[in-house]
Write an enzyme that holds these catalytic residues in place. Structure first.
Site, PDB file in Angstrom:
ATOM      1  N   LYS A 202     -14.968 -13.776 -55.590  1.00 21.15           N
ATOM      2  CA  LYS A 202     -13.790 -12.972 -55.269  1.00 21.15           C
ATOM      3  C   LYS A 202     -13.036 -13.657 -54.138  1.00 21.15           C
ATOM      4  CE  LYS A 202     -12.822  -8.487 -53.203  1.00 21.15           C
ATOM      5  NZ  LYS A 202     -13.303  -7.107 -53.089  1.00 21.15           N
TER       6      LYS A 202
HETATM    7  C1  R5P Z   1     -13.936  -7.102 -49.470  1.00 23.73           C
HETATM    8  O1  R5P Z   1     -14.867  -7.594 -48.954  1.00 23.73           O
HETATM    9  C2  R5P Z   1     -13.420  -5.784 -49.153  1.00 23.73           C
HETATM   10  O2  R5P Z   1     -14.418  -5.009 -48.726  1.00 23.73           O
HETATM   11  C3  R5P Z   1     -12.679  -5.175 -50.318  1.00 23.73           C
HETATM   12  O3  R5P Z   1     -13.545  -4.873 -51.360  1.00 23.73           O
HETATM   13  C4  R5P Z   1     -11.628  -6.076 -50.810  1.00 23.73           C
HETATM   14  O4  R5P Z   1     -10.874  -6.555 -49.760  1.00 23.73           O
HETATM   15  C5  R5P Z   1     -10.761  -5.473 -51.921  1.00 23.73           C
HETATM   16  O5  R5P Z   1     -10.017  -4.493 -51.454  1.00 23.73           O
HETATM   17  P1  R5P Z   1      -8.466  -4.665 -51.139  1.00 23.73           P
HETATM   18  O6  R5P Z   1      -7.808  -4.784 -52.491  1.00 23.73           O
HETATM   19  O7  R5P Z   1      -8.114  -3.427 -50.437  1.00 23.73           O
HETATM   20  O8  R5P Z   1      -8.272  -5.913 -50.355  1.00 23.73           O
END
Ligand code: R5P
Length: 289
Positions: A202
């Site tokens: 990710k």
């Molecule tokens: C990642 O480590 C965070 O905890 C979130 O899961 C991630 O940033 C995704 O969320 P957002 O779309 O709000 O950035």
């Protein structure tokens, strides 16, 4: 350590020439065992794409906007998500056990003091199995002097667990404030995650993203990042998919929207139906009425 002086700048990414997938919809996963592939298929489906709904923010930030009451803000959205990313605490306390949406379990520990993030603590294998995790997520802070070594060790250890029990691991690239968010950095961070064993990575969308996905041998999903107007978030999702991402793991741009159910359905249509940003935004507006 090889002699760094003889390395030349990377350029032969083969963008436009897809990596051979050995008959499995996800690149780099064709040679995995049945259990791994089955869990990945629950998350990504037959088209090899996924809309993961992230609500793990509270594990280091507490009840920030949109996740104050996950029972009220997130549970009603589950029917539109391909996967839920959350912590074991939220899973046990709030998510109904009748839920059949696969769970990507936040599997490292966090503190609110960022320099002490993830101090070599990851979930026990039995715990991930007990809650029926479809994948385990751990954060990796490439380029951060204080936490890179600890977080790479966390990833490595979690991959050992995942390989032993057939649970895919998602490496989550954490970008320190002092780091430049460009394609070169994201190529480094995502590739290091993959080479250390992550089955999914990710990361964040950036210009030149097609080189990031090309140079990473396993599927990449993008985080949504900070809340931006819906049209902009849909465009980022579209560009990411167009540039080779296998999905999005989106939080704030869904649950902080004025119309979260409309937004998550529009993002899903970008991912699974190939809607262009304007079409998806129109869909969002129609659903929001
Ligand atoms: C990642 O480590 C965070 O905890 C979130 O899961 C991630 O940033 C995704 O969320 P957002 O779309 O709000 O950035």
């Amino acid at each position: 350590m090889p002699d760094m002086d003889n390395f030349k700048e990377a350029s032969a990414f083969g963008v436009g020439t897809p990596q051979e997938t050995a008959g499995f919809p996800l690149k780099g996963c064709g040679n995995l065992d049945w259990g791994m592939k089955n869990r990945l298929s629950r998350i990504f489906g037959a088209d090899g794409k996924s809309l993961m709904l992230a609500c793990d923010h509270g594990f280091i930030m507490g009840p920030t906007g949109g996740v104050e009451r996950i029972d009220l803000s997130i549970v009603p959205l589950l029917e539109y998500a391909d996967c839920l990313m959350c912590t074991r605490g939220i899973l046990r306390s709030v998510i109904p056990p009748t839920n059949t949406v696969p769970v990507c379990l936040r599997s490292d520990a966090g503190t609110s003091i960022l320099t002490n993030l993830n101090d070599n603590v990851v979930i026990a294998a039995e715990e991930a199995i007990r809650v029926n995790a479809a994948a385990m997520a751990v954060m990796v802070a490439i380029g951060d002097e204080l936490t890179e070594a600890k977080t790479v060790a966390n990833l490595y250890h979690t991959v050992d667990i995942g390989q032993k029990y057939g649970i895919p691991v998602m490496g989550v690239t954490a970008v320190g404030k002092q780091m430049t968010r460009d394609a070169k950095y994201f190529r480094l961070a995502t590739r290091m995650c993959a080479e250390n064993g992550a089955n999914i990575v990710k990361t964040y969308y950036t210009e030149g993203f097609e080189t990031v996905t090309a140079a990473c041998p396993v599927p990449i999903v993008i985080a949504g990042g900070k809340k931006v107007p819906e049209r902009e978030a849909l465009e980022i999702a579209y560009k990411a998919i167009n540039d080779g991402a296998a999905g999005v793991d989106m939080g704030r741009n869904v649950f902080q929207s004025e119309h979260p159910a409309a937004m998550i359905q529009a993002v899903s249509a970008v991912i699974h139906k190939g809607l262009k940003p304007d079409e998806a935004y129109q869909m969002f507006q129609d659903l929001a009425k």
